[in-house]
Motif scaffolding. Structure first.
Motif, short mmCIF file in Angstrom:
data_model
loop_
_atom_site.label_atom_id
_atom_site.label_comp_id
_atom_site.label_asym_id
_atom_site.label_seq_id
_atom_site.Cartn_x
_atom_site.Cartn_y
_atom_site.Cartn_z
N ILE A 99 0.88 -1.17 0.00
CA ILE A 99 0.00 0.00 0.00
C ILE A 99 0.92 1.22 0.00
N ASP A 149 1.45 4.58 0.43
CA ASP A 149 0.73 5.69 1.07
C ASP A 149 1.67 6.81 1.47
N GLY A 150 1.17 8.04 1.40
CA GLY A 150 1.92 9.18 1.91
C GLY A 150 2.40 10.16 0.86
N HIS A 196 2.99 12.35 -6.08
CA HIS A 196 2.76 11.18 -6.93
C HIS A 196 3.89 11.01 -7.95
N ASN A 217 -10.59 6.09 -4.53
CA ASN A 217 -9.80 7.23 -4.99
C ASN A 217 -10.52 8.05 -6.07
N ARG A 238 2.94 -1.43 4.30
CA ARG A 238 2.21 -0.17 4.20
C ARG A 238 3.09 0.97 4.70
N SER A 248 3.68 5.21 5.51
CA SER A 248 3.03 6.39 6.11
C SER A 248 2.51 6.17 7.52
N GLU A 262 -0.05 4.49 8.70
CA GLU A 262 -1.48 4.23 8.92
C GLU A 262 -1.69 2.76 9.28
N SER A 288 -7.13 -0.69 4.32
CA SER A 288 -7.77 0.16 3.32
C SER A 288 -8.44 -0.60 2.17
N TRP A 290 5.80 7.09 1.24
CA TRP A 290 6.14 6.28 0.07
C TRP A 290 7.22 6.87 -0.85
#
Length: 247
Positions: A19, A21-22, A38, A69, A189, A191, A193, A197, A216
């Protein structure tokens, strides 16, 4: 001894899911727009794919875009789709050169036609590659996956090709988007969290979770090695006791 040298190549997870993320927070910390995060994440993707392939991982699944998303601001979604197209176009030759096959899971019919075209071409170019399979989860969610599997099975029952008594766990797995793939043994994963998800809900029944506070775009090969080392330090019991595993 560096981190890579510490990895036991005889005890690698066959399938690693990530995942990523971040990106938005990473960009915000630097005073940039979310799309800047991104774009900066492409290096993390490239290094993770390279490291996994070099080690001998069979499958690497990246959660690139979830069904949820789509509810993000329209400008960000459009920019993400454009970035996806350009990234696939640029990276396909590298994947092919490194003998890596590209697959996708998710409701890809909901993606813009330009994305679908690039994905089809990239998957066709890399379809015979055998070193590793890179799976992009696009417009994907675990609930979507289970729902579409149930619909397919219901249709089979209606058509008389399947009975309720024949449906077992292995049957359901055959109708999921990941049919034919091993379940992920390690989920990473970024970030910090503490949730999955809506990702690979059925498939992650016994997946080992590795959560890092790292955002990420900062993820590099050594961070993948660290996650795999954490996985290799754990005892995987699948409901059994430690004593049963020793026998």
């Amino acid at each position: 001894m560096n981190l890579r040298e510490q990895v036991d190549l005889d005890n690698l997870p066959k399938h690693i899911a990530v995942i990523m993320d971040g990106n938005g927070r990473w960009a915000k910390q630097r005073g940039g727009l979310r799309i800047f995060g991104h774009k900066s994440a492409i290096t993390a993707v490239r290094e993770t794919v390279e490291a996994a392939a070099e080690l001998g991982v069979d499958y690497l699944t990246l959660y690139a875009f979830s069904t949820e998303n789509w509810s993000r601001p329209a400008g960000e979604v459009t920019a993400l789709m454009q970035l996806l197209v350009s990234s696939i176009r640029k990276e396909t030759s590298t994947l092919n050169k490194n003998n890596i096959r590209l697959l996708t899971i998710g409701d890809t019919a909901s993606l813009p036609s330009s994305c679908q075209k690039e994905l089809r071409e990239a998957m066709d170019i890399t379809k015979n590659n055998t070193r590793m399979t890179l799976v992009l989860a696009l417009s994907y969610s675990g609930r979507w996956d289970i729902t579409q599997a149930v619909k397919k099975m219901a249709l089979e029952v209606e058509q008389g090709n399947l009975t309720a008594g024949e449906i077992e766990e292995s049957t359901i797995a055959q109708y999921l988007a990941t049919a034919g793939m091993p379940d992920p043994e390690l989920l990473i994963r970024t970030s910090g969290e503490q949730r999955i998800s809506n990702f690979l809900l059925w498939q992650m029944a016994y997946t080992e979770l590795y959560i890092t506070d790292l955002l990420w775009p900062d993820f590099r090969k050594e961070h993948l090695y660290k996650a795999i080392l954490a996985y290799q330090s754990r005892e995987r019991r699948f409901g059994k006791t430690s004593e049963q595993l020793i026998k």
